[in-house]
Write an enzyme that holds these catalytic residues in place. Sequence first.
Site, PDB file in Angstrom:
ATOM      1  N   HIS A  22       0.322 -22.475 -32.013  1.00 49.93           N
ATOM      2  CA  HIS A  22      -0.406 -21.229 -32.279  1.00 49.93           C
ATOM      3  C   HIS A  22      -1.248 -21.386 -33.554  1.00 49.93           C
ATOM      4  O   HIS A  22      -2.311 -20.794 -33.687  1.00 49.93           O
ATOM      5  CB  HIS A  22       0.553 -20.048 -32.460  1.00 49.93           C
ATOM      6  N   ASP A  51      -2.538 -22.498 -21.642  1.00 48.97           N
ATOM      7  CA  ASP A  51      -1.913 -21.609 -22.611  1.00 48.97           C
ATOM      8  C   ASP A  51      -3.056 -20.797 -23.223  1.00 48.97           C
ATOM      9  O   ASP A  51      -4.235 -21.081 -22.989  1.00 48.97           O
ATOM     10  CB  ASP A  51      -1.155 -22.424 -23.668  1.00 48.97           C
TER      11      ASP A  51
END
Length: 604
Positions: free
Chosen positions: A251, A324
């Site tokens: 992330h 993702d």
Amino acid sequence: MHTSRRTLLAATAGAAAVVAVGGGPALAEDDDTGRLDDKRLRALISRMTLEEKVGQLFVMRVYGHSATAPDQADTDANLKEIGVRDAAELIAKYRVGGIIYFGWAHNTRDPHQIADLSNGIQKASLAQPRGLPVLISTDQEHGIVARVGKPATLFPGAMALGAGGSRTDARTAGRIGGAELRAMGVRQDYAPVADVNVNPANPVIGVRSFGADPQAVAGMVAAQVKGYQSAGVAATSKHFPGHGDTETDSHYGFPVIEHTEAQWAELDAPPFRAAIAAGIDSIMTAHIMVPALDPSGDPATLSRPILTGILRERLGYDGVVVTDSLGMEGVRTKYGDDRVPVLALKAGVDQLLNPPKLDVAWNAVLQAVRGGELTEARLDESILRVLRLKAKLGLLKDPYVTRRGVDRVVGIPSHLKAADRIAERTTTLLVNSGGLLPLSRRTHRSVLVVGADPASPSGTTGPPTTVLGAALTELGFTATVLSTGTAPTEATIAKAVAAAQGVDAVLVGTYNVTAASSQRTLVNRLLATGRPVVALAIRNPYDVAQLPDVKAYLAAYSWTDVELRAAVRVLAGRADPVGELPVPVQKADKPKEVLYPVGHGLRY
């Protein structure tokens, strides 16, 4: 509730029933398989404009509890981030093929509202020319990642299920969790995690993984895939080619996995192979670099050697590949947001998930086709996979759900009981010196509960110390609760020590304890009072290595209510501890040495 907009024409036995979807063309359904055949799906694709084709490839977030009337703050957020007011405008402008639900986007307040939102989205999409149903998805892994909360049923997460070791339980959790999602209109779940957590320092996977043993993880992944998909929800194994051995969170950074190709085949590949063998509907990519599989320095999400060469060709997977989130740092470090979606499609991806700026990503794909970098045939290939999945999930026949369906399925007593029973079988007893546990009401009636209170994964459970206190009270103990947090101050520690003086035992919930953590100071000061101290790891079981003097230590693997209540039943002897560590715990001072091996778990 809306009834499905469909027209069934009388057909002779054995002939195909014809289904009209929204304003779109009539589609014939194969009577034997219940699936629309490729010929008809291709006919559907051939009628789409290029802009509609591009839209089908995107799965986008949108703020709000309603498709047409979100709260003002959500309308403002949509205008700022996407340039539309609500989900209906998002669909009209970009013709997106999928929408992802998040708690922070205010999509998941309660089951009836979620069902209404899902119906509103479908109605808006089917009202478009050649309108198609939307594939609605979410991350409902259970445990520490859950977007839909109470009163829906919440199950133990992957590592807890790994500790339970029962594929039947894993399958049951998937089947019930899937049935509840489907009742609310969600038909694609980004679960189960297929990463093998071989690195205790992994900041992003950890307890989201079933464990450290590739074969054990593979068995649990296959069981969950079958559970979810038996309920009519597409399962998604993630994060290919394997995010288990990293100390960087994708992330916020760009992890590099240094496994050799042989190590990858032995450690990371087995759960994905098992998922494919189980008939997995979708696989999610990882924003990680694996130089042994592709030396180019590209993230796996943008790697043709990994997604086409390995996943498609070597592993023989022909289902949907979803990225993702494209807003994550790991996929944005090397290329701009305009190049990422184009490169992902060139690599072999079918669904582009949650780009930071939809207009940039959508227009980049459109221009890549117009400029000849991508062919329309390449888009058609991915759209066909997406439509096959929509057809398999019954969306082309009837995309709507009902409030009655929600009431019949979501959070019903039998589901909640199943979750409680499964959770009991996951609680792991790591230490029990001198037979302190099970704790008896006769000798240790008054209990002080202290510890960390991390925010609820779904926003609907906890706080953990309160849940533990209530569970003890329910079993006849007298519980006092004092939240001390993940980094207790000197004043908080002094308060806890003072409160411990008047009780028979102390229960501490620990959360990711490190060598420098003041949680260690708290526990050691409580031990110094001479009161019996029981510790419960409410996330990573590795905490136990940092607190060697604690006489009784349990692992719950998550801080959701179902796992905490089960841990208290085990602590009090109402249930036997049967969970076993699915990961090894290394010594704190000698990380190369194992303190507790895989399979460790004490009994009463």
